[in-house]
Design a protein around this motif. Structure first.
Motif, PDB file in Angstrom:
ATOM      1  N   VAL A  53      -8.879  -3.310  11.480  1.00 33.50           N
ATOM      2  CA  VAL A  53      -9.832  -2.552  10.677  1.00 33.50           C
ATOM      3  C   VAL A  53      -9.041  -1.498   9.916  1.00 33.50           C
ATOM      4  N   ILE A  54      -9.263  -1.416   8.604  1.00 44.16           N
ATOM      5  CA  ILE A  54      -8.490  -0.513   7.754  1.00 44.16           C
ATOM      6  C   ILE A  54      -9.446   0.365   6.965  1.00 44.16           C
ATOM      7  N   LEU A  55      -9.125   1.657   6.909  1.00 39.55           N
ATOM      8  CA  LEU A  55      -9.930   2.616   6.157  1.00 39.55           C
ATOM      9  C   LEU A  55      -9.122   3.139   4.967  1.00 39.55           C
ATOM     10  N   PRO A  56      -9.232   2.509   3.798  1.00 39.01           N
ATOM     11  CA  PRO A  56      -8.504   3.002   2.630  1.00 39.01           C
ATOM     12  C   PRO A  56      -9.090   4.309   2.119  1.00 39.01           C
ATOM     13  N   GLY A  57      -8.247   5.102   1.457  1.00 36.57           N
ATOM     14  CA  GLY A  57      -8.705   6.396   0.968  1.00 36.57           C
ATOM     15  C   GLY A  57      -8.704   6.543  -0.530  1.00 36.57           C
ATOM     16  N   SER A  58      -8.308   5.493  -1.274  1.00 38.54           N
ATOM     17  CA  SER A  58      -8.249   5.587  -2.726  1.00 38.54           C
ATOM     18  C   SER A  58      -8.220   4.188  -3.320  1.00 38.54           C
ATOM     19  N   THR A  59      -8.452   4.124  -4.614  1.00 35.28           N
ATOM     20  CA  THR A  59      -8.372   2.842  -5.318  1.00 35.28           C
ATOM     21  C   THR A  59      -6.970   2.262  -5.213  1.00 35.28           C
ATOM     22  N   GLU A  60      -5.979   3.121  -5.296  1.00 33.88           N
ATOM     23  CA  GLU A  60      -4.597   2.651  -5.224  1.00 33.88           C
ATOM     24  C   GLU A  60      -4.305   2.022  -3.866  1.00 33.88           C
ATOM     25  N   GLU A  61      -4.810   2.630  -2.802  1.00 33.13           N
ATOM     26  CA  GLU A  61      -4.606   2.047  -1.473  1.00 33.13           C
ATOM     27  C   GLU A  61      -5.319   0.706  -1.346  1.00 33.13           C
ATOM     28  N   VAL A  62      -6.542   0.614  -1.891  1.00 29.50           N
ATOM     29  CA  VAL A  62      -7.263  -0.660  -1.863  1.00 29.50           C
ATOM     30  C   VAL A  62      -6.470  -1.730  -2.588  1.00 29.50           C
ATOM     31  N   LEU A 101      -2.331  -9.714  14.142  1.00 27.78           N
ATOM     32  CA  LEU A 101      -1.461  -9.695  12.972  1.00 27.78           C
ATOM     33  C   LEU A 101      -0.002  -9.643  13.407  1.00 27.78           C
ATOM     34  N   ALA A 102       0.849 -10.319  12.661  1.00 28.08           N
ATOM     35  CA  ALA A 102       2.286 -10.193  12.906  1.00 28.08           C
ATOM     36  C   ALA A 102       2.696  -8.739  12.716  1.00 28.08           C
ATOM     37  N   ARG A 103       3.698  -8.294  13.473  1.00 29.91           N
ATOM     38  CA  ARG A 103       4.100  -6.892  13.445  1.00 29.91           C
ATOM     39  C   ARG A 103       4.483  -6.428  12.039  1.00 29.91           C
ATOM     40  N   GLU A 104       5.173  -7.258  11.318  1.00 27.76           N
ATOM     41  CA  GLU A 104       5.618  -6.837   9.984  1.00 27.76           C
ATOM     42  C   GLU A 104       4.432  -6.652   9.044  1.00 27.76           C
ATOM     43  N   ILE A 105       3.391  -7.484   9.222  1.00 22.67           N
ATOM     44  CA  ILE A 105       2.203  -7.367   8.375  1.00 22.67           C
ATOM     45  C   ILE A 105       1.422  -6.111   8.755  1.00 22.67           C
ATOM     46  N   TYR A 106       1.249  -5.894  10.054  1.00 25.18           N
ATOM     47  CA  TYR A 106       0.525  -4.704  10.499  1.00 25.18           C
ATOM     48  C   TYR A 106       1.223  -3.443   9.994  1.00 25.18           C
ATOM     49  N   ARG A 107       2.549  -3.411  10.116  1.00 24.95           N
ATOM     50  CA  ARG A 107       3.296  -2.225   9.663  1.00 24.95           C
ATOM     51  C   ARG A 107       3.190  -2.050   8.157  1.00 24.95           C
ATOM     52  N   ALA A 108       3.104  -3.148   7.421  1.00 24.45           N
ATOM     53  CA  ALA A 108       2.963  -3.045   5.968  1.00 24.45           C
ATOM     54  C   ALA A 108       1.623  -2.398   5.599  1.00 24.45           C
ATOM     55  N   PHE A 109       0.544  -2.820   6.273  1.00 24.63           N
ATOM     56  CA  PHE A 109      -0.756  -2.188   6.044  1.00 24.63           C
ATOM     57  C   PHE A 109      -0.726  -0.722   6.473  1.00 24.63           C
ATOM     58  N   GLU A 110      -0.100  -0.452   7.608  1.00 25.13           N
ATOM     59  CA  GLU A 110      -0.031   0.908   8.131  1.00 25.13           C
ATOM     60  C   GLU A 110       0.708   1.836   7.177  1.00 25.13           C
ATOM     61  N   SER A 111       1.711   1.319   6.510  1.00 26.22           N
ATOM     62  CA  SER A 111       2.485   2.145   5.577  1.00 26.22           C
ATOM     63  C   SER A 111       1.648   2.562   4.367  1.00 26.22           C
ATOM     64  N   ILE A 112       0.583   1.824   4.097  1.00 30.75           N
ATOM     65  CA  ILE A 112      -0.284   2.149   2.962  1.00 30.75           C
ATOM     66  C   ILE A 112      -1.267   3.251   3.324  1.00 30.75           C
ATOM     67  N   VAL A 113      -1.931   3.139   4.482  1.00 30.50           N
ATOM     68  CA  VAL A 113      -3.030   4.055   4.814  1.00 30.50           C
ATOM     69  C   VAL A 113      -2.677   5.073   5.887  1.00 30.50           C
ATOM     70  N   GLY A 114      -1.556   4.896   6.566  1.00 32.88           N
ATOM     71  CA  GLY A 114      -1.196   5.790   7.656  1.00 32.88           C
ATOM     72  C   GLY A 114      -1.746   5.313   8.988  1.00 32.88           C
ATOM     73  N   SER A 115      -1.123   5.717  10.066  1.00 35.64           N
ATOM     74  CA  SER A 115      -1.468   5.203  11.392  1.00 35.64           C
ATOM     75  C   SER A 115      -2.874   5.586  11.841  1.00 35.64           C
ATOM     76  N   ARG A 116      -3.417   6.693  11.324  1.00 36.73           N
ATOM     77  CA  ARG A 116      -4.755   7.128  11.719  1.00 36.73           C
ATOM     78  C   ARG A 116      -5.858   6.268  11.100  1.00 36.73           C
ATOM     79  N   ASN A 117      -5.538   5.497  10.089  1.00 34.82           N
ATOM     80  CA  ASN A 117      -6.555   4.785   9.320  1.00 34.82           C
ATOM     81  C   ASN A 117      -6.444   3.272   9.417  1.00 34.82           C
ATOM     82  N   ILE A 118      -5.814   2.809  10.457  1.00 33.77           N
ATOM     83  CA  ILE A 118      -5.757   1.384  10.754  1.00 33.77           C
ATOM     84  C   ILE A 118      -5.777   1.213  12.266  1.00 33.77           C
TER      85      ILE A 118
END
Length: 557
Positions: A54-63, A3-20
């Motif tokens: 691999v991403i582990l969402p924790g809520s409907t909002e994160e999904v 993934l491009a860095r900006e995309i990876y960081r965008a996903f990371e900002s949603i779930v946190g670094s422990r969940n991606i």
């Protein structure tokens, strides 16, 4: 592909670094060996694609935020809970895998007899919570470690108790669904802000579009909550158990009885099952379970599993034992049933009804299966469905073949012919285990009250032996040829052959067009194309949703 860095960081900002994660070792664990119905064809030739992350969402909002990002960057995604089959895995190199294990909440509404569950609330946990309120749920044949949400929202969802409780189609109430375009839809009464107790009213419904008859296997977004109909449980607030693994035994009151019903021929068997279908208040559970070990092996295997001092190496000796041989012959054509009395009078009625059906069909109860320890083990096995690991005992892998579903009179009349074909392969090839030909197991009902059956022949093989893998596939070709010759449709292990390519990737639209234009009723898949365009315009969730470009119909005309 990273993934491009900006995309990876965008996903990371949603779930946190422990969940991606994009660690190669972690991503490799989210790959699967492709097969038609499940992942049993070995690790040598193909695997599903490697996810970009691999991403582990924790809520409907994160999904919802994740799905919206996927639409923005045109990245495919697939959500899975317990990853039982290839259906839960991605099918493209430009895709992320959603692992739903962080979302496991359960809410029981005893008054309205419902359970609102998240994706990773497994059947065993939901059942345990429901029993505290005098309720239980239909656990599908896949077992209690699977996700009720996945089977309810995404696949067939029938099991041993479906004759009493129905299957997923009948038990799904309201749902919270993140659509492939990132919008969130709430169906049923919850969509009107009135709780989770009801599905839809009469007429067309969004629930029908999202789930249909057998579910859309995660190709219409991500179901984050679903309300499941619960059913009466006339037992204690848990299943008391004794014994050592794997011979755990249920200690239940006298209003629970498990029997193995045996019959002199398949005609008698079909008549008995039909009578249970016509009188659906009798059975709590009906399933042909232990034949998965094979007609010749089942009593010996049951004895091994109930004696901590015995092992698989004791099979030959047990099978030579005259008593075991007699018990096994006694159970040649059998089915396991459980009665659950809501009162003493109800239990007495059910006992008498079973005896009457046996009298009318010439059947009998297996005395071996009534031995106290065996009977208690049988109750635990079937009520809990916690022994699914035993599916792998004989060879380490299995595939379901034949799939004699539908009318019980048709399927049972062909049972010996199907068994003879399997026996021929067992004796002439060493690719599959020789278990006696007939290894047909499954539910006597795939809907509440009865009707069609749901069976499959267990075909045991070695998933780490190339010859066994190759020849098992050839056996599946032979079973499909036989099924076609009898007008029985698609073999069980080919149910998803048109949904995912043999190399583990999605089919293209052009490839699906070529397949589905040849269907007897191609308009069905053309309609689904329009549904997909409305809900999934960027086509981000794989090819398990069968679609035909509508213009192809005009070309055909």
């Amino acid at each position: 592909m990273a993934l491009a860095r900006e995309i990876y960081r965008a996903f990371e900002s949603i779930v946190g670094s422990r969940n991606i994660s994009e660690d190669l070792g972690i991503r490799e664990t989210y790959r699967c060996i492709p097969a038609q119905s499940s992942a049993h064809f070995g690790p040598y030739d193909q695997k599903t694609p490697l996810p970009q992350a691999v991403i582990l969402p924790g809520s409907t909002e994160e999904v919802q935020q994740i799905v919206k990002l996927c639409n923005k960057y045109k990245i495919e995604f697939k959500a899975s809970s317990t990853f039982w089959a290839t259906m839960g895995y991605i099918g493209s190199d430009c895709a992320i895998q959603l692992d739903m294990r962080r979302m496991r909440e359960i809410e029981i509404d005893a008054k309205n007899m419902t359970a609102v569950v998240e994706p990773y609330a497994i059947g065993a946990t939901v059942q345990a919570e429901a029993m505290k309120r005098g309720l239980t749920l239909n656990i599908p044949g896949v077992g209690c470690s699977s996700s009720p949400l996945a089977s309810t929202a995404g696949w067939a969802g029938f099991g041993p108790t479906s004759i009493f409780m129905g299957c997923a189609t009948e038990n799904m109430l309201g749902a919270e669904w993140v659509l492939p375009n990132g919008e969130t839809l709430r169906t049923g009464s919850v969509g009107a802000g009135n709780g989770w107790f009801c599905g839809e009213g009469p007429g067309p419904s969004t629930r029908g579009i999202l789930r249909g008859v057998v579910g859309t296997t995660g190709t219409m977004g991500v179901c984050t909550k679903v309300a499941i109909r619960l059913h009466p449980w006339p037992g204690p607030d848990h299943i008391p158990s004794v014994g050592d693994a794997p011979a755990y035994r249920a200690v239940l009151p006298d209003n629970f009885k498990g029997y193995t019903l045996c019959f002199p021929d398949w005609g008698a068997y079909a008549n008995a099952v039909n009578l249970f279908h016509e009188n659906p208040d009798i059975l709590f559970l009906g399933h042909r379970q232990y034949n998965k070990f094979g007609r010749n092996l089942k009593v010996a295997m049951i004895k091994i599993l109930n004696d901590k001092n015995k092992q698989l190496c004791d099979l030959p000796e047990l099978m030579e034992d005259p008593v075991t041989q007699k018990q096994n012959e006694d159970m040649k054509i059998d089915v396991q049933v459980i009665l659950a009395g809501m009162s003493k009078r109800d239990m007495a009625f059910k006992e008498k009804a079973v005896d009457t059906i046996l009298e009318e069909t010439g059947g009998w109860k297996s005395e071996f299966m009534q031995e106290p320890d065996i009977a208690a083990w049988n109750l635990m096995y079937l009520l809990r469905l916690g022994h699914k690991n035993l599916n792998y005992t004989l060879c380490g892998a299995y595939e379901g073949t034949f799939g004699l579903t539908g009318n019980v009179f048709v399927s049972s009349s062909l049972m010996e012919e199907a068994s003879a074909l399997k026996r021929k392969w067992e004796l002439e090839s060493d690719c599959i285990a020789a278990v006696g030909g007939d290894s047909d197991m499954g539910s006597i009902s795939v809907m509440g009250g009865g009707g069609a059956t749901g069976w499959e022949f267990f075909t045991q093989f070695d998933a780490y032996d190339k010859e066994s893998i190759k020849n098992t596939k050839l056996f599946a070709d032979a079973t499909q040829e036989w099924m076609t010759s009898k007008g029985l449709g698609v073999d069980f292990c080919r149910w998803n052959e048109d949904a995912r390519r043999p190399d583990g990737y999605n089919y293209t639209q052009e490839q699906h067009d070529e397949m589905y234009i040849k269907l007897p009723q191609p308009h069905v898949t053309a309609y689904q194309y329009k549904v997909r365009e409305a809900f999934n315009p960027n086509k981000l969730t794989g090819s398990y949703y069968r679609t035909l470009t509508p213009e192809k119909l005009k070309e055909q005309d």
